[in-house]
Write a protein that holds these residues in place. Sequence first.
Motif, PDB file in Angstrom:
ATOM      1  N   ALA A 185       0.835  -1.207   0.000  1.00  0.00           N
ATOM      2  CA  ALA A 185       0.000   0.000   0.000  1.00  0.00           C
ATOM      3  C   ALA A 185       0.869   1.256   0.000  1.00  0.00           C
ATOM      4  O   ALA A 185       0.564   2.243  -0.678  1.00  0.00           O
ATOM      5  CB  ALA A 185      -0.929  -0.004   1.217  1.00  0.00           C
ATOM      6  N   LEU A 186       1.970   1.217   0.731  1.00  0.00           N
ATOM      7  CA  LEU A 186       2.890   2.349   0.784  1.00  0.00           C
ATOM      8  C   LEU A 186       3.489   2.620  -0.603  1.00  0.00           C
ATOM      9  O   LEU A 186       3.574   3.764  -1.054  1.00  0.00           O
ATOM     10  CB  LEU A 186       4.003   2.014   1.787  1.00  0.00           C
ATOM     11  CG  LEU A 186       4.948   3.112   2.217  1.00  0.00           C
ATOM     12  CD1 LEU A 186       4.285   3.943   3.311  1.00  0.00           C
ATOM     13  CD2 LEU A 186       6.237   2.502   2.762  1.00  0.00           C
ATOM     14  N   LEU A 187       3.862   1.543  -1.287  1.00  0.00           N
ATOM     15  CA  LEU A 187       4.459   1.685  -2.628  1.00  0.00           C
ATOM     16  C   LEU A 187       3.409   2.139  -3.642  1.00  0.00           C
ATOM     17  O   LEU A 187       3.706   2.935  -4.537  1.00  0.00           O
ATOM     18  CB  LEU A 187       5.097   0.362  -3.070  1.00  0.00           C
ATOM     19  CG  LEU A 187       6.295  -0.090  -2.219  1.00  0.00           C
ATOM     20  CD1 LEU A 187       6.771  -1.469  -2.652  1.00  0.00           C
ATOM     21  CD2 LEU A 187       7.433   0.929  -2.263  1.00  0.00           C
ATOM     22  N   ASP A 188       2.162   1.674  -3.509  1.00  0.00           N
ATOM     23  CA  ASP A 188       1.079   2.127  -4.397  1.00  0.00           C
ATOM     24  C   ASP A 188       0.880   3.622  -4.251  1.00  0.00           C
ATOM     25  O   ASP A 188       0.716   4.338  -5.228  1.00  0.00           O
ATOM     26  CB  ASP A 188      -0.246   1.440  -4.031  1.00  0.00           C
ATOM     27  CG  ASP A 188      -0.288   0.009  -4.543  1.00  0.00           C
ATOM     28  OD1 ASP A 188       0.627  -0.366  -5.310  1.00  0.00           O
ATOM     29  OD2 ASP A 188      -1.222  -0.719  -4.167  1.00  0.00           O
ATOM     30  N   ARG A 189       0.880   4.078  -3.006  1.00  0.00           N
ATOM     31  CA  ARG A 189       0.672   5.503  -2.761  1.00  0.00           C
ATOM     32  C   ARG A 189       1.818   6.325  -3.337  1.00  0.00           C
ATOM     33  O   ARG A 189       1.607   7.367  -3.935  1.00  0.00           O
ATOM     34  CB  ARG A 189       0.548   5.775  -1.266  1.00  0.00           C
ATOM     35  CG  ARG A 189      -0.819   6.315  -0.901  1.00  0.00           C
ATOM     36  CD  ARG A 189      -0.921   6.616   0.573  1.00  0.00           C
ATOM     37  NE  ARG A 189      -0.496   5.464   1.379  1.00  0.00           N
ATOM     38  CZ  ARG A 189      -0.111   5.554   2.636  1.00  0.00           C
ATOM     39  NH1 ARG A 189      -0.060   6.721   3.230  1.00  0.00           N
ATOM     40  NH2 ARG A 189       0.246   4.472   3.298  1.00  0.00           N
ATOM     41  N   GLU A 190       3.039   5.807  -3.182  1.00  0.00           N
ATOM     42  CA  GLU A 190       4.199   6.503  -3.742  1.00  0.00           C
ATOM     43  C   GLU A 190       4.039   6.605  -5.258  1.00  0.00           C
ATOM     44  O   GLU A 190       4.287   7.655  -5.852  1.00  0.00           O
ATOM     45  CB  GLU A 190       5.509   5.779  -3.407  1.00  0.00           C
ATOM     46  CG  GLU A 190       6.730   6.570  -3.853  1.00  0.00           C
ATOM     47  CD  GLU A 190       8.015   5.746  -3.994  1.00  0.00           C
ATOM     48  OE1 GLU A 190       7.936   4.513  -4.049  1.00  0.00           O
ATOM     49  OE2 GLU A 190       9.075   6.365  -4.068  1.00  0.00           O
ATOM     50  N   ALA A 191       3.605   5.504  -5.898  1.00  0.00           N
ATOM     51  CA  ALA A 191       3.464   5.490  -7.356  1.00  0.00           C
ATOM     52  C   ALA A 191       2.381   6.452  -7.828  1.00  0.00           C
ATOM     53  O   ALA A 191       2.549   7.150  -8.812  1.00  0.00           O
ATOM     54  CB  ALA A 191       3.165   4.072  -7.823  1.00  0.00           C
ATOM     55  N   SER A 192       1.260   6.535  -7.085  1.00  0.00           N
ATOM     56  CA  SER A 192       0.163   7.366  -7.568  1.00  0.00           C
ATOM     57  C   SER A 192       0.337   8.837  -7.200  1.00  0.00           C
ATOM     58  O   SER A 192      -0.127   9.718  -7.919  1.00  0.00           O
ATOM     59  CB  SER A 192      -1.173   6.846  -7.058  1.00  0.00           C
ATOM     60  OG  SER A 192      -1.208   6.948  -5.661  1.00  0.00           O
TER      61      SER A 192
END
Length: 288
Positions: A268-275
């Motif tokens: 979830a942390l990496l998804d947020r970073e990507a978006s």
Amino acid sequence: RAQGDGRSRVRFFEPDMDMHVERRINIERELRSAIAADIIEPHYQPVVSLVSNRIVGFEALARWESRTLGHIPPDVFIPIAEETGLINALGDQLFRRACSDATAWPKAFSLAFNISPVQLRDSALGERLISILEQTGFSPHRLEIEITESAFVERSGAAKTVIDGLRQAGVRIALDDFGTGYATLSQLLSFRLDKIKIDRSFVSHLDDSTDSRVIVRAILGLANGFGLTTTAEGIEDEGQLVYLVSNGCTEGQGYLFSGPVPAAGIPALLDREASDGPVTGDGARSLH
Ligand code: C2E
Ligand code: MG
Ligand code: MG
Ligand code: MG
């Protein structure tokens, strides 16, 4: 404690002291069973490149929720584990878990793992860590061991043996909490380091203390001169970040980006970073 308890008749300690000793005994007992049950687990705090504005790695930080005592912070249980000789078993267990968690990460992020000076007195430590790397299939080139200045002050040959062995296997060595210990520059130079982590106590006073700004700038100059990577610990606001970036700090960690999260929270942390794009700047707070 109930009146009439046998021990209250022969009370050698002040009540506060007595409580303290009792709590310490409870923690020690629970610690033994927590290690036996393998319930102390690493959480992971992102390490952000201040050059690319991307997450480049994670630091493993031990977390213990005791069923009976509640949350016990590592600053409390690590020293107790050290004094009771439980640290070897605990450290190996945490390291094995961190390596196997890290092999599941979607990118080849680095893993930073803390080793205390007491752990470094054990000359067999390096071989055990390397065999855990082999068993879990985690590459030594992605591992960074964090040690503190006290490891240099203690003149035990074991620390040097362990660190040299790990370096030879391709592991990087970071000096944690830099600026808070008592190592001399020549002691520090006698070990080959890859990275210096600037202690949070300097970073948190960048906005209100000229001394902290001068010290941080000097540390960055020194580290850059020796070709070392620098990580600032405990970045909590934009002003601190701007000062660090403009003085050449290459990496940062802190609540501005994210606190430590459980292994399951990393996707979830990496998804947020990507978006949200770069984690620094305006996107930073949303990672928190
Ligand atoms: P450390 O290695 O210097 O870790 C940094 C500490 O700062 C962590 O505390 C982290 O949660 C906290 N921190 C990170 N960002 C911020 C921020 O922006 N603001 C503030 N106020 N704090 C921040 P934590 O997890 O309580 O760990 C404390 C210490 O316990 C660590 O200091 C390390 O020395 C030790 N430790 C933790 N896990 C392990 C472990 O697995 N093995 C060993 N030997 N020591 C460990
Ligand atoms: Mg650390
Ligand atoms: Mg530190
Ligand atoms: Mg520390």
